[in-house]
Design a protein around this motif. Structure first.
Motif, short mmCIF file in Angstrom:
data_model
loop_
_atom_site.label_atom_id
_atom_site.label_comp_id
_atom_site.label_asym_id
_atom_site.label_seq_id
_atom_site.Cartn_x
_atom_site.Cartn_y
_atom_site.Cartn_z
N ILE A 553 0.85 -1.20 0.00
CA ILE A 553 0.00 0.00 0.00
C ILE A 553 0.89 1.25 0.00
O ILE A 553 0.63 2.22 -0.72
CB ILE A 553 -0.96 -0.01 1.22
CG1 ILE A 553 -2.05 -1.07 1.02
CG2 ILE A 553 -1.61 1.37 1.41
CD1 ILE A 553 -2.89 -1.35 2.24
N LYS A 554 1.97 1.21 0.79
CA LYS A 554 2.92 2.33 0.81
C LYS A 554 3.58 2.50 -0.55
O LYS A 554 3.78 3.62 -1.03
CB LYS A 554 3.99 2.09 1.88
CG LYS A 554 3.46 2.13 3.30
CD LYS A 554 4.55 1.76 4.29
CE LYS A 554 3.99 1.61 5.68
NZ LYS A 554 5.01 1.18 6.64
N LEU A 555 3.91 1.37 -1.17
CA LEU A 555 4.54 1.39 -2.49
C LEU A 555 3.59 2.01 -3.52
O LEU A 555 4.00 2.84 -4.34
CB LEU A 555 4.92 -0.04 -2.89
CG LEU A 555 5.78 -0.25 -4.14
CD1 LEU A 555 7.08 0.52 -4.05
CD2 LEU A 555 6.06 -1.73 -4.34
N ALA A 556 2.32 1.61 -3.46
CA ALA A 556 1.31 2.15 -4.38
C ALA A 556 1.14 3.65 -4.18
O ALA A 556 0.99 4.41 -5.14
CB ALA A 556 -0.03 1.43 -4.15
N THR A 557 1.17 4.09 -2.91
CA THR A 557 1.03 5.52 -2.60
C THR A 557 2.17 6.31 -3.22
O THR A 557 1.97 7.39 -3.79
CB THR A 557 0.99 5.73 -1.07
OG1 THR A 557 -0.01 4.89 -0.52
CG2 THR A 557 0.66 7.18 -0.72
N GLU A 558 3.39 5.77 -3.13
CA GLU A 558 4.56 6.43 -3.73
C GLU A 558 4.45 6.47 -5.26
O GLU A 558 4.80 7.46 -5.89
CB GLU A 558 5.85 5.71 -3.32
CG GLU A 558 6.24 5.92 -1.87
CD GLU A 558 6.36 7.38 -1.48
OE1 GLU A 558 6.85 8.19 -2.30
OE2 GLU A 558 5.93 7.73 -0.37
N LEU A 559 3.94 5.37 -5.83
CA LEU A 559 3.80 5.30 -7.29
C LEU A 559 2.82 6.33 -7.83
O LEU A 559 2.96 6.83 -8.94
CB LEU A 559 3.31 3.90 -7.71
CG LEU A 559 4.39 2.83 -7.89
CD1 LEU A 559 3.73 1.47 -8.04
CD2 LEU A 559 5.23 3.12 -9.12
N SER A 560 1.79 6.64 -7.01
CA SER A 560 0.76 7.57 -7.47
C SER A 560 1.21 9.03 -7.38
O SER A 560 0.56 9.93 -7.88
CB SER A 560 -0.53 7.38 -6.68
OG SER A 560 -0.33 7.71 -5.32
N LYS A 561 2.37 9.27 -6.73
CA LYS A 561 2.89 10.64 -6.64
C LYS A 561 3.70 10.98 -7.89
O LYS A 561 4.19 10.09 -8.56
CB LYS A 561 3.80 10.78 -5.40
CG LYS A 561 3.05 10.64 -4.07
CD LYS A 561 4.02 10.70 -2.90
CE LYS A 561 3.29 10.49 -1.58
NZ LYS A 561 4.25 10.40 -0.45
N ARG A 562 3.86 12.26 -8.13
CA ARG A 562 4.65 12.69 -9.29
C ARG A 562 6.13 12.40 -9.03
O ARG A 562 6.68 12.77 -8.01
CB ARG A 562 4.44 14.19 -9.55
CG ARG A 562 5.11 14.66 -10.86
CD ARG A 562 4.82 16.12 -11.16
NE ARG A 562 3.52 16.29 -11.79
CZ ARG A 562 2.49 16.88 -11.18
NH1 ARG A 562 2.61 17.34 -9.96
NH2 ARG A 562 1.33 17.01 -11.80
N ALA A 563 6.78 11.71 -9.96
CA ALA A 563 8.19 11.31 -9.79
C ALA A 563 9.10 12.53 -9.90
O ALA A 563 8.92 13.38 -10.75
CB ALA A 563 8.56 10.28 -10.85
N THR A 564 10.10 12.57 -9.00
CA THR A 564 11.10 13.65 -9.07
C THR A 564 12.33 13.20 -9.85
O THR A 564 13.10 14.01 -10.33
CB THR A 564 11.56 14.07 -7.66
OG1 THR A 564 12.24 12.96 -7.05
CG2 THR A 564 10.38 14.47 -6.78
N GLY A 565 12.52 11.87 -9.93
CA GLY A 565 13.68 11.34 -10.63
C GLY A 565 14.94 11.38 -9.78
O GLY A 565 16.00 10.94 -10.21
N LYS A 566 14.83 11.91 -8.53
CA LYS A 566 16.01 12.00 -7.65
C LYS A 566 15.69 11.41 -6.27
O LYS A 566 16.28 11.78 -5.28
CB LYS A 566 16.45 13.45 -7.50
CG LYS A 566 17.06 14.04 -8.77
CD LYS A 566 17.49 15.48 -8.57
CE LYS A 566 18.74 15.60 -7.75
NZ LYS A 566 19.19 16.99 -7.58
#
Length: 657
Positions: A553-566
């Motif tokens: 669930i934590k992984l999914a939450t991170e995936l749904s955020k806009r990626a910074t690439g850093k």
């Protein structure tokens, strides 16, 4: 538990004014803190410029700030409503003041606040031995009981075998030594040779604790018992898997039945019977798909387990390994626990696996040294960090995220919908319906955390806790709302024929279809589905989720955020509790995170995941004090060429498939 200097002054680059934590919270006239008044007066008394960073202050002066001035009186000057006041008294010191406040406070909240700045310290009298001098003076050979239990299980066994005893002592010790050797061997057989006997139970992983109980059962020699084990291979390197399987067979051969819930392929092939449940998870599961030996299961076309066992389905080895973006983070001179002054580079922009036998120092290197040090610098965290000289290259990342298996919430109120933020948008939708507008209901009406729309009989929990005193608490559905959490009026508001409680009762898969025309909701729910959680309910209480589910669930939450690439992501054994098919899906998700320029570091034993990594850092060669070294670094193919790497030996056949 003592006040810890490093937690009170986490950053010595700051000045006393803003670097000393938890001291002088009370404010005086014009916003000056009491702490500031004390520091200025002591600085003036000793002629020290306190506007300098703490690291540049004289050591004896800093000791007086932390531990007090003894009998030496300092003149303090402060302003009150009646004018300037002066007082000449000794300064108690930051640490004695905090310890006194902690002792005297009656407030649970303040007690917890002060404990944030406390650590477990070694007792100055027994130096951690727990026993008094007289007890420690009794020795077997040349070691007392504390020195013996501080040794690893392998070393104790060697010590006892080489013990030279007199004829009289041998007669006394014979039966005891025989029993001791037997029990130590049981612990070695389940892959725990690296543990020390004095290790605190709280620091053991779930898999280690389970294997200790398993060793205890073998020692009991019972027969006619049915043993049930839930994933005993958790945290176990492939090298030690054979030992565990041999131990389980030994239990069986004593005349017992052993039932193991397991995803490990070797365990399946070693079993006399495999019962395969499926075909999928949640509402799509619950059927016995096949029963028989692993070979028989592999021939059943409808069994997903069988498809992976036969090789009809498999996690592919990447055709090409990613190259680093040229930047890196480097740990220099890590010495925490069993790490032997280790220095290692983590190339950024890659999928990195940390491997090694159990107890080799993987979690210490990543969780204690890398994560906690970076978290302290980037996020001003206040936790104790793993020992190292320095960490280089921090300018190459903008944030670090540890996606662990801790619960997403500790009460039934927390659930996947609230954690991912999707419930916020769902409440917006309900507030915009015609029925809600006519009744004057706003967004807050559809929250079960605030009065208004929730059921007040259960305060929006949907369940009532019955305290059973000496037994575990029992939870029963609320008799008023029947577990729906909301009052009758709120439930009359519907969106597409469903009320807010119906939506919380939907599985992720059902919600995906229901909200397919609302992109903001669909995107968040889609990531939950992508990480293999299509079967869980949006409103499922966090207390009912496994560690693996919480992590995804934590992984999914991170995936749904806009990626910074850093971003640097850290995961500790994310394959725990996952079927091979779910591991396949997890690998795809992690690769997606890296494809957007981020770096993913995974501590792992699962060879199906390890073979997909771009870069491996292998620790060892053994566990405990025989580990803590970097054995090999590089691509999976390079690791396989290293003679010293146990991981390489087992990985080779996975790359040849």
């Amino acid at each position: 538990m003592k006040m810890d200097e490093d937690l009170i002054i986490p950053d010595k680059n700051l000045t006393l004014y803003n670097g000393v934590k938890a001291f002088g919270a009370s404010t005086m006239k014009r916003g000056d803190t009491i702490a500031k008044m004390y520091f200025e007066a002591i600085g003036k008394h000793y002629g020290v410029d306190i506007s300098k960073p703490i690291k540049d202050l004289p050591k004896d002066f800093l000791n007086k700030i932390l531990y007090g001035t003894g009998d030496e009186e300092i003149e303090f000057e402060y302003e009150t409503a009646f004018g300037i006041r002066r007082n000449k008294v000794p300064f108690e010191g930051v640490i004695p003041t905090l310890e006194r406040r902690h002792r005297e406070t009656k407030s649970q909240g303040m007690m917890q606040f002060y404990e944030l700045y406390m650590s477990e310290m070694e007792c100055p009298d027994c130096h951690g031995a727990r026993l008094k001098k007289e007890s420690l003076s009794v020795k077997v050979g040349d070691k007392n009981i504390n020195e013996l239990t501080d040794m690893s299980i392998t070393h104790i066994k060697e010590y006892l075998q080489n013990l030279v005893l007199s004829e009289k002592d041998s007669i006394i010790a014979d039966q005891i030594l025989r029993e001791l050797n037997k029990r130590l061997q049981f612990l070695i057989d389940v892959g725990l040779d690296y543990l020390t006997l004095s290790r605190s139970a709280a620091t053991l992983s779930g898999g280690e604790a389970q294997r200790i109980r398993l060793a205890t059962q073998i020692g009991s020699g019972l027969t006619g018992v049915m043993y049930i084990l839930d994933e005993p291979s958790i945290g176990l390197h492939q090298r030690d898997n054979d030992k565990l399987i041999a131990t389980l067979k030994k239990l069986r051969d004593l005349g017992n039945s052993v039932i193991v819930v397991e995803h490990d392929t070797d365990t399946m092939y070693a079993a006399d019977q495999v019962i395969d449940i499926g075909p999928f998870a949640g509402v799509h599961g619950g059927n016995v798909m096949a029963q028989g030996t692993a070979e028989e299961i592999s021939k059943i076309p409808d069994s997903i387990t069988g498809q992976y066992l036969s090789g009809r389905k498999q996690i592919p080895v990447p055709k090409k390994r990613r190259k680093s973006n040229g930047k890196s983070i480097e740990i220099v001179g890590a010495k925490e626990h069993n790490l032997k002054n280790v220095s290692v580079k983590f190339p950024l922009g890659e999928f990195i696996c940390i491997t090694g036998v159990s107890g080799s120092g993987k979690s210490t290197l990543i969780n204690e040294v890398l994560y906690k040090n970076i978290n302290k610098i980037l996020n001003k965290s206040n936790e104790r960090v793993g020992l190292c000289k320095e960490i280089k290259g921090l300018h190459n990342i903008d944030k670090i995220i540890n996606i662990d298996q801790s619960p997403i919430g500790r009460t039934p109120r927390s659930n996947p919908a609230t954690y991912t933020g999707v419930f916020d948008i769902i409440r917006d939708i309900f507030a915009t319906t015609n029925e809600a507008k006519m009744r004057g209901y706003e967004k807050g009406r559809f929250s079960f955390n605030v009065p208004g729309g929730r059921c007040e009989a259960c305060s929006g929990d949907g369940i009532i806790k019955i305290e059973m005193n000496f037994l575990s608490d029992v939870y029963v559905p609320c008799e008023v709302c029947k577990g729906k959490r909301y009052n009758k009026e709120t439930l009359e508001v519907k969106y597409k024929g469903k009320n807010i409680s119906d939506v919380l009762d939907m599985t992720v898969e059902e919600a995906l279809k229901f909200f397919e025309n609302i992109p903001r909701i669909k995107q968040k729910i889609q990531t939950l589905y992508d990480v293999g959680l299509g079967y869980i309910k949006l409103g499922q209480p966090s207390t009912t989720l496994s560690g693996g589910e919480a992590q995804r669930i934590k992984l999914a939450t991170e995936l749904s955020k806009r990626a910074t690439g850093k971003t640097l992501y850290i995961l500790d054994e994310p394959t725990t509790g996952l079927h091979i098919d779910d591991v396949h899906r997890l690998v795809d998700i992690l690769q997606r995170l890296v494809d957007t320029g981020n770096t993913v570091i995974v501590i792992e034993h699962n060879l199906d995941l390890i073979k997909t990594a771009d870069y491996i850092i292998d620790l060892g060669p053994e566990g405990g004090d025989k580990g803590g070294e970097i054995i090999a670094v590089g691509t999976p193919e390079k690791i396989c060429q290293n003679e010293r790497s146990y991981t390489g030996k087992f990985l080779k056949k996975y790359l040849e498939k």
